[in-house]
Scaffold this motif. Structure first.
Motif, PDB file in Angstrom:
ATOM      1  N   SER A 172      61.065  13.302  13.918  1.00 45.95           N
ATOM      2  CA  SER A 172      60.342  14.467  14.455  1.00 45.95           C
ATOM      3  C   SER A 172      60.147  15.496  13.359  1.00 45.95           C
ATOM      4  O   SER A 172      61.099  15.855  12.646  1.00 45.95           O
ATOM      5  N   ALA A 173      58.909  15.969  13.217  1.00 45.22           N
ATOM      6  CA  ALA A 173      58.547  16.897  12.145  1.00 45.22           C
ATOM      7  C   ALA A 173      59.411  18.151  12.183  1.00 45.22           C
ATOM      8  O   ALA A 173      59.468  18.843  13.195  1.00 45.22           O
ATOM      9  N   GLY A 174      60.104  18.415  11.070  1.00 46.74           N
ATOM     10  CA  GLY A 174      60.892  19.635  10.948  1.00 46.74           C
ATOM     11  C   GLY A 174      62.048  19.715  11.921  1.00 46.74           C
ATOM     12  O   GLY A 174      62.573  20.801  12.167  1.00 46.74           O
ATOM     13  N   ALA A 175      62.421  18.609  12.516  1.00 45.71           N
ATOM     14  CA  ALA A 175      63.500  18.548  13.517  1.00 45.71           C
ATOM     15  C   ALA A 175      63.166  19.378  14.760  1.00 45.71           C
ATOM     16  O   ALA A 175      64.048  19.840  15.467  1.00 45.71           O
ATOM     17  N   TRP A 176      61.878  19.543  15.010  1.00 51.07           N
ATOM     18  CA  TRP A 176      61.460  20.233  16.234  1.00 51.07           C
ATOM     19  C   TRP A 176      61.505  19.268  17.408  1.00 51.07           C
ATOM     20  O   TRP A 176      61.196  18.090  17.270  1.00 51.07           O
ATOM     21  N   ARG A 177      61.871  19.792  18.536  1.00 53.58           N
ATOM     22  CA  ARG A 177      61.921  18.980  19.753  1.00 53.58           C
ATOM     23  C   ARG A 177      60.531  18.505  20.107  1.00 53.58           C
ATOM     24  O   ARG A 177      59.556  19.243  20.004  1.00 53.58           O
ATOM     25  N   GLU A 178      60.434  17.264  20.578  1.00 48.88           N
ATOM     26  CA  GLU A 178      59.182  16.695  21.069  1.00 48.88           C
ATOM     27  C   GLU A 178      59.374  16.308  22.526  1.00 48.88           C
ATOM     28  O   GLU A 178      60.433  15.815  22.911  1.00 48.88           O
ATOM     29  N   LEU A 179      58.324  16.520  23.323  1.00 45.47           N
ATOM     30  CA  LEU A 179      58.361  16.182  24.744  1.00 45.47           C
ATOM     31  C   LEU A 179      57.305  15.134  25.061  1.00 45.47           C
ATOM     32  O   LEU A 179      56.238  15.124  24.456  1.00 45.47           O
TER      33      LEU A 179
END
Length: 137
Positions: free
Chosen positions: A46-53
């Motif tokens: 996940s890009a930049g360790a951002w949460r994905e939903l």
């Protein structure tokens, strides 16, 4: 849209399943809440360790809460019968100048209270039990 009167919001039940709705209570306080559970698909990539939903996944639900007085003996009986029977019926939440939310709900909580110098009041909680529709006015 201008401000709306809270007292104009109505709660109606199809107590017999016939498609005929009746206002069941004189509510003094109302809440209609929509909820959507999310599904987290975040991974090491996940890009930049951002949460994905995950779009379109998860459960949707609605709850209606109300507090007030019963309009009459028949409306009190309707609510009591639906509660003690754990019956799922179609309900309508009529929101003035907005629309009508309609669908199956079950009464999840029913409370009665009264003061020595006042009327008997009730508190009601409904939880959605299927797909809901929205009709704009």
């Amino acid at each position: 849209m201008t401000a709306q009167k809270g007292r104009d919001m109505l709660l109606k039940a199809d107590s017999t399943g016939s498609g005929s709705y009746q206002t069941v209570a004189g509510l003094r306080a109302h809440t209609l809440a929509f909820n959507a559970a999310t599904v987290d698909i975040t991974s090491q990539e996940s890009a930049g360790a951002w949460r994905e939903l995950l779009a379109g996944a998860g459960l949707r639900s609605a709850s209606i809460r109300g507090q007030g007085i019963f309009r009459d003996q028949a409306s009190d009986e309707t609510v009591r019968t639906l509660f003690f029977g754990s019956t799922i019926r179609d309900w309508q939440a009529v929101i003035p100048d907005f629309g009508i939310v309609q669908g199956p709900f079950q009464i999840a909580a029913l409370e009665y209270a009264g003061r020595h110098d006042g009327e008997v009041e009730f508190e009601l909680a409904l939880e959605s039990a299927g797909a809901l529709t929205f009709t704009a006015v």
